[in-house]
Motif scaffolding. Structure first.
Motif, short mmCIF file in Angstrom:
data_model
loop_
_atom_site.label_atom_id
_atom_site.label_comp_id
_atom_site.label_asym_id
_atom_site.label_seq_id
_atom_site.Cartn_x
_atom_site.Cartn_y
_atom_site.Cartn_z
N GLU A 71 -0.69 -88.19 -23.42
CA GLU A 71 0.42 -88.09 -22.48
C GLU A 71 -0.09 -88.17 -21.04
N LEU A 72 -1.17 -87.47 -20.76
CA LEU A 72 -1.77 -87.53 -19.43
C LEU A 72 -2.21 -88.96 -19.08
N VAL A 73 -2.90 -89.60 -20.03
CA VAL A 73 -3.35 -90.97 -19.81
C VAL A 73 -2.16 -91.89 -19.53
N ASN A 74 -1.10 -91.70 -20.30
CA ASN A 74 0.10 -92.53 -20.12
C ASN A 74 0.72 -92.33 -18.73
N ARG A 75 0.48 -91.16 -18.15
CA ARG A 75 1.01 -90.87 -16.82
C ARG A 75 0.09 -91.37 -15.71
N GLY A 76 -1.04 -91.97 -16.09
CA GLY A 76 -1.94 -92.51 -15.10
C GLY A 76 -3.11 -91.61 -14.73
N PHE A 77 -3.28 -90.52 -15.46
CA PHE A 77 -4.38 -89.58 -15.23
C PHE A 77 -5.64 -90.11 -15.92
N THR A 78 -6.77 -90.11 -15.23
CA THR A 78 -8.02 -90.59 -15.82
C THR A 78 -8.72 -89.46 -16.57
N ILE A 79 -8.97 -89.67 -17.85
CA ILE A 79 -9.77 -88.77 -18.67
C ILE A 79 -11.08 -89.47 -18.98
N ASP A 80 -12.18 -88.83 -18.68
CA ASP A 80 -13.50 -89.42 -18.88
C ASP A 80 -14.14 -88.93 -20.18
#
Length: 245
Positions: free
Chosen positions: A208-217
């Protein structure tokens, strides 16, 4: 930064051990449990505090709290999950949303792994990274694993069990470094996730975060022996690994 362990699950596939214990307290090396190993890792990297999300058979963790604090030199806070036997772990991690604000190293309560994993995550901090997943890029994957796809310069693009293993970059092993700056965004994504479907995983919250444009490394852990203990075969493997650490 403090440690955080998700230990609320029932672990029904590990019965009869889990008739009276949460999965995190099933012994893997003599009397040593997965929770022991994880708290030991936290202490070894210099953490002085940890929180444990408890639910199923939580009284067993409460009973051991003082002994665990004394053994590992950690101040422990227990966070109650009131829906541990009804909902999946997206809600469980959301229950610890106040803890996330301190910055955490999160570990699933069923993952046997060496302290090198935590050290790898700590070494990967910086350059604006707010959430870093420990990733096994060596293991051959199958259907059950939590698979991750990454893209150069974009971090995680997909995290799910429901994909072709051949398309995955690696497997998320259940250990994450979460910086304080990510806490509010993650809590909001987790809420949206379990409100959409309470059976979803916290990894679906990451998506969900990724879909919102948040970068997870991600941080590759190298060739490391570890196991997520879901059933008796996993437990046997975990017991073979735990004695090495």
């Amino acid at each position: 930064m403090i440690g955080l362990v998700l230990a609320a699950g029932a672990g029904r596939r590990l019965r009869p051990y889990t008739d009276t214990l949460p999965k995190a307290l099933v012994p893997v090396d003599g009397e040593t449990t997965v929770l022991d190993l994880t708290l030991g890792n936290f202490a070894e990297i210099g953490l002085t505090e940890a929180a444990i999300v408890v639910g199923y058979r939580k009284e067993a963790v409460y009973e051991r709290k003082a002994a665990l604090e004394a053994k590992y030199g950690l101040k422990l806070t227990l966070v109650d999950n009131d829906k541990a036997e009804e909902w999946n772990n997206a809600y469980s991690l959301w229950c610890a949303r106040d803890v996330l604000a301190e910055g955490v190293i999160l570990a699933n309560g069923d993952t046997v792994h060496p302290v090198s994993v935590e050290r790898t995550l700590l070494a990967a901090r910086g350059d604006g990274r707010r959430i870093i997943l420990a990733l096994d890029t060596v293991k051959q994957l199958a259907d059950e694993e939590m698979k991750v796809v990454t893209a150069e310069g974009k971090g995680v693009t997909r995290i799910t069990k429901l994909m072709d293993p051949a398309a995955a970059t690696g497997e998320y092993i259940g250990v994450t470094l979460i910086e304080p700056e990510a806490a509010a965004d993650l809590a909001d994504a987790l809420r949206a996730t379990f409100e959409r479907d309470p059976d979803l995983y916290y990894e679906d919250g990451y998506q969900e975060l990724v879909n919102r444009g948040f970068t997870i490394d991600t941080a590759p852990i190298g060739e490391v022996q570890w196991v997520e203990i879901d059933n008796h075969d996993d437990l046997a493997k975990g017991r073979g690994i735990a004695c090495l650490y």
